[in-house]
Design a protein around this motif. Structure first.
Motif, PDB file in Angstrom:
ATOM      1  N   PHE A 161      -2.995  -7.133 -10.286  1.00 33.76           N
ATOM      2  CA  PHE A 161      -4.021  -6.437 -10.410  1.00 33.76           C
ATOM      3  C   PHE A 161      -4.654  -6.918 -11.753  1.00 33.76           C
ATOM      4  CE2 PHE A 161      -1.467  -3.059  -8.153  1.00 33.76           C
ATOM      5  CZ  PHE A 161      -1.915  -3.399  -6.924  1.00 33.76           C
ATOM      6  N   ASN A 162      -6.025  -6.818 -11.914  1.00 29.41           N
ATOM      7  CA  ASN A 162      -6.571  -7.191 -13.446  1.00 29.41           C
ATOM      8  C   ASN A 162      -6.982  -5.742 -14.294  1.00 29.41           C
ATOM      9  OD1 ASN A 162      -7.593  -8.951 -15.017  1.00 29.41           O
ATOM     10  ND2 ASN A 162      -9.604  -8.649 -14.336  1.00 29.41           N
ATOM     11  N   ILE A 163      -6.670  -5.874 -15.401  1.00 30.81           N
ATOM     12  CA  ILE A 163      -7.250  -4.745 -16.268  1.00 30.81           C
ATOM     13  C   ILE A 163      -8.415  -5.555 -16.970  1.00 30.81           C
ATOM     14  CG2 ILE A 163      -7.104  -3.637 -18.393  1.00 30.81           C
ATOM     15  CD1 ILE A 163      -4.102  -3.512 -17.773  1.00 30.81           C
ATOM     16  N   THR A 217     -10.551  -0.918 -14.163  1.00 27.02           N
ATOM     17  CA  THR A 217      -9.921  -1.938 -13.196  1.00 27.02           C
ATOM     18  C   THR A 217     -10.807  -2.042 -11.853  1.00 27.02           C
ATOM     19  OG1 THR A 217      -8.056  -2.940 -12.150  1.00 27.02           O
ATOM     20  CG2 THR A 217      -8.226  -0.449 -12.359  1.00 27.02           C
ATOM     21  N   THR A 218     -10.578  -3.012 -11.088  1.00 26.13           N
ATOM     22  CA  THR A 218     -11.355  -3.024  -9.814  1.00 26.13           C
ATOM     23  C   THR A 218     -10.317  -2.787  -8.593  1.00 26.13           C
ATOM     24  OG1 THR A 218     -11.662  -5.259  -9.931  1.00 26.13           O
ATOM     25  CG2 THR A 218     -13.571  -4.061 -10.709  1.00 26.13           C
ATOM     26  N   GLY A 219     -10.805  -2.488  -7.549  1.00 27.33           N
ATOM     27  CA  GLY A 219     -10.121  -2.510  -6.185  1.00 27.33           C
ATOM     28  C   GLY A 219     -10.450  -1.414  -5.259  1.00 27.33           C
ATOM     29  N   ASP A 220     -10.247  -1.420  -4.180  1.00 23.05           N
ATOM     30  CA  ASP A 220     -10.375  -0.422  -3.187  1.00 23.05           C
ATOM     31  C   ASP A 220      -9.587   0.936  -3.276  1.00 23.05           C
ATOM     32  OD1 ASP A 220      -7.927  -0.860  -1.977  1.00 23.05           O
ATOM     33  OD2 ASP A 220      -8.983  -2.498  -0.421  1.00 23.05           O
ATOM     34  N   ASP A 221      -9.749   1.942  -2.733  1.00 20.33           N
ATOM     35  CA  ASP A 221      -9.135   3.117  -2.881  1.00 20.33           C
ATOM     36  C   ASP A 221      -7.619   2.961  -2.747  1.00 20.33           C
ATOM     37  OD1 ASP A 221     -11.534   4.254  -3.258  1.00 20.33           O
ATOM     38  OD2 ASP A 221     -11.704   5.255  -1.313  1.00 20.33           O
ATOM     39  N   GLN A 222      -7.144   2.133  -1.706  1.00 25.32           N
ATOM     40  CA  GLN A 222      -5.946   1.817  -1.516  1.00 25.32           C
ATOM     41  C   GLN A 222      -5.178   1.155  -2.653  1.00 25.32           C
ATOM     42  OE1 GLN A 222      -4.985  -0.442   2.048  1.00 25.32           O
ATOM     43  NE2 GLN A 222      -2.792  -0.041   2.173  1.00 25.32           N
ATOM     44  N   ILE A 281      -5.915   1.181  -5.871  1.00 27.75           N
ATOM     45  CA  ILE A 281      -6.061   2.019  -6.900  1.00 27.75           C
ATOM     46  C   ILE A 281      -5.023   3.143  -6.661  1.00 27.75           C
ATOM     47  CG2 ILE A 281      -7.453   3.643  -8.292  1.00 27.75           C
ATOM     48  CD1 ILE A 281      -8.248   0.702  -8.616  1.00 27.75           C
ATOM     49  N   GLU A 282      -5.042   3.817  -5.588  1.00 25.30           N
ATOM     50  CA  GLU A 282      -3.991   4.609  -5.303  1.00 25.30           C
ATOM     51  C   GLU A 282      -2.553   4.211  -5.394  1.00 25.30           C
ATOM     52  OE1 GLU A 282      -2.114   6.927  -1.396  1.00 25.30           O
ATOM     53  OE2 GLU A 282      -4.214   6.695  -1.425  1.00 25.30           O
ATOM     54  N   GLN A 283      -2.353   2.604  -5.188  1.00 22.52           N
ATOM     55  CA  GLN A 283      -0.976   2.244  -5.349  1.00 22.52           C
ATOM     56  C   GLN A 283      -0.767   1.756  -6.972  1.00 22.52           C
ATOM     57  OE1 GLN A 283      -0.533  -1.766  -3.700  1.00 22.52           O
ATOM     58  NE2 GLN A 283       1.343  -2.049  -4.225  1.00 22.52           N
ATOM     59  N   ILE A 284      -1.847   1.621  -7.404  1.00 16.80           N
ATOM     60  CA  ILE A 284      -1.623   1.572  -9.115  1.00 16.80           C
ATOM     61  C   ILE A 284      -1.346   2.750  -9.639  1.00 16.80           C
ATOM     62  CG2 ILE A 284      -2.962   1.103 -11.278  1.00 16.80           C
ATOM     63  CD1 ILE A 284      -4.514  -0.991  -9.772  1.00 16.80           C
ATOM     64  N   ILE A 285      -2.067   3.794  -9.318  1.00 21.00           N
ATOM     65  CA  ILE A 285      -1.691   5.139  -9.828  1.00 21.00           C
ATOM     66  C   ILE A 285      -0.076   5.656  -9.511  1.00 21.00           C
ATOM     67  CG2 ILE A 285      -2.292   7.512  -9.665  1.00 21.00           C
ATOM     68  CD1 ILE A 285      -5.151   6.786  -9.400  1.00 21.00           C
ATOM     69  N   LYS A 286       0.097   5.315  -8.288  1.00 15.01           N
ATOM     70  CA  LYS A 286       1.548   5.665  -8.224  1.00 15.01           C
ATOM     71  C   LYS A 286       2.639   4.942  -8.946  1.00 15.01           C
ATOM     72  CE  LYS A 286       1.075   7.136  -3.076  1.00 15.01           C
ATOM     73  NZ  LYS A 286       1.038   7.074  -1.777  1.00 15.01           N
ATOM     74  N   HIS A 318     -13.060   1.328 -11.330  1.00 17.93           N
ATOM     75  CA  HIS A 318     -12.415   2.514 -11.525  1.00 17.93           C
ATOM     76  C   HIS A 318     -12.005   2.797 -13.063  1.00 17.93           C
ATOM     77  CE1 HIS A 318     -11.553   4.066  -7.300  1.00 17.93           C
ATOM     78  NE2 HIS A 318     -11.801   3.023  -7.099  1.00 17.93           N
ATOM     79  N   VAL A 319     -12.106   3.882 -13.291  1.00 15.56           N
ATOM     80  CA  VAL A 319     -11.805   4.208 -14.796  1.00 15.56           C
ATOM     81  C   VAL A 319     -10.526   5.212 -14.693  1.00 15.56           C
ATOM     82  CG1 VAL A 319     -12.327   5.360 -16.987  1.00 15.56           C
ATOM     83  CG2 VAL A 319     -14.111   4.074 -15.595  1.00 15.56           C
ATOM     84  N   LEU A 320      -9.327   4.702 -15.266  1.00 13.84           N
ATOM     85  CA  LEU A 320      -8.046   5.421 -15.396  1.00 13.84           C
ATOM     86  C   LEU A 320      -7.959   6.155 -16.785  1.00 13.84           C
ATOM     87  CD1 LEU A 320      -5.932   3.214 -13.104  1.00 13.84           C
ATOM     88  CD2 LEU A 320      -7.301   5.099 -12.535  1.00 13.84           C
ATOM     89  N   SER A 321      -7.453   7.181 -16.805  1.00 10.75           N
ATOM     90  CA  SER A 321      -7.112   7.806 -18.199  1.00 10.75           C
ATOM     91  C   SER A 321      -5.652   7.956 -17.934  1.00 10.75           C
ATOM     92  CB  SER A 321      -7.758   8.993 -18.357  1.00 10.75           C
ATOM     93  OG  SER A 321      -7.397   9.760 -19.539  1.00 10.75           O
ATOM     94  N   VAL A 322      -4.879   7.310 -18.762  1.00  6.95           N
ATOM     95  CA  VAL A 322      -3.307   7.312 -18.979  1.00  6.95           C
ATOM     96  C   VAL A 322      -2.860   8.086 -20.067  1.00  6.95           C
ATOM     97  CG1 VAL A 322      -1.227   6.074 -18.450  1.00  6.95           C
ATOM     98  CG2 VAL A 322      -3.540   5.457 -17.162  1.00  6.95           C
TER      99      VAL A 322
END
Length: 161
Positions: free
Chosen positions: A28-30, A50-55, A57-62, A3-7
């Motif tokens: 979680f790993n960057i 980062t990598t991870g399943d949807d759940q 990634i959703e937790q990271i974003i929250k 996943h690519v996150l723009s913050v």
């Protein structure tokens, strides 16, 4: 899944530490991290892969959105976006192989930035897959050193379906 996150963050001391601490504190790993200023004074954009399943990634974003210094978080993975990395490679290049290597570099639209007696330094930009393919092909000549920026990405204005 990658996943690519723009913050979008306030540019102040400790922001990077708080965000990296959020990741490491939860296991979680960057994979890559790129930070730079925006057009708005006092605001920076962090591009995090980062990598991870949807759940996950959703937790990271929250969790990111709960940080006071975070203005906005967007997962660019499912959106139409432009993502590029820049890479420098120092490749072993014997005289007998230089022409062959130069042809390969031309195919990948690389820029030769230094030529030494036994090696060359190459600059290239592209998406993650392009850079991985170039590294794979150049390994047979011998890669002496490599430096990569990590991803920078922007959501496209026009969303193509």
């Amino acid at each position: 899944m990658r996943h690519v996150l723009s913050v979008l963050v306030e540019n102040e001391p400790g922001v990077l530490s708080r965000i990296s601490g959020l990741f490491s504190g939860r296991g979680f790993n960057i994979e890559t991290l790129n930070v730079g200023p925006t057009l708005e004074e006092g605001v920076s954009v962090m591009t995090i892969t980062t990598t991870g399943d949807d759940q996950i990634i959703e937790q990271i974003i929250k969790q990111l959105r709960k940080l006071v210094t975070v203005i906005k978080v967007v997962d660019l993975t499912e959106l139409t976006s432009v993502e590029l990395e820049m890479m420098l490679l120092k490749v072993h290049a014997e005289d007998s192989k230089k022409a062959e290597i130069f042809r390969l570099l031309d195919v990948f639209r690389c820029k030769i930035v230094d030529v030494g007696q036994d090696d060359i330094i190459v600059e290239t930009t592209g998406d993650h897959d392009k850079l991985r393919a170039l590294v794979t092909l150049l390994q047979r000549y011998g890669i002496k050193e490599m430096a990569r920026t990590g991803a920078v990405a922007l959501k496209r204005s026009l969303q193509l379906d």
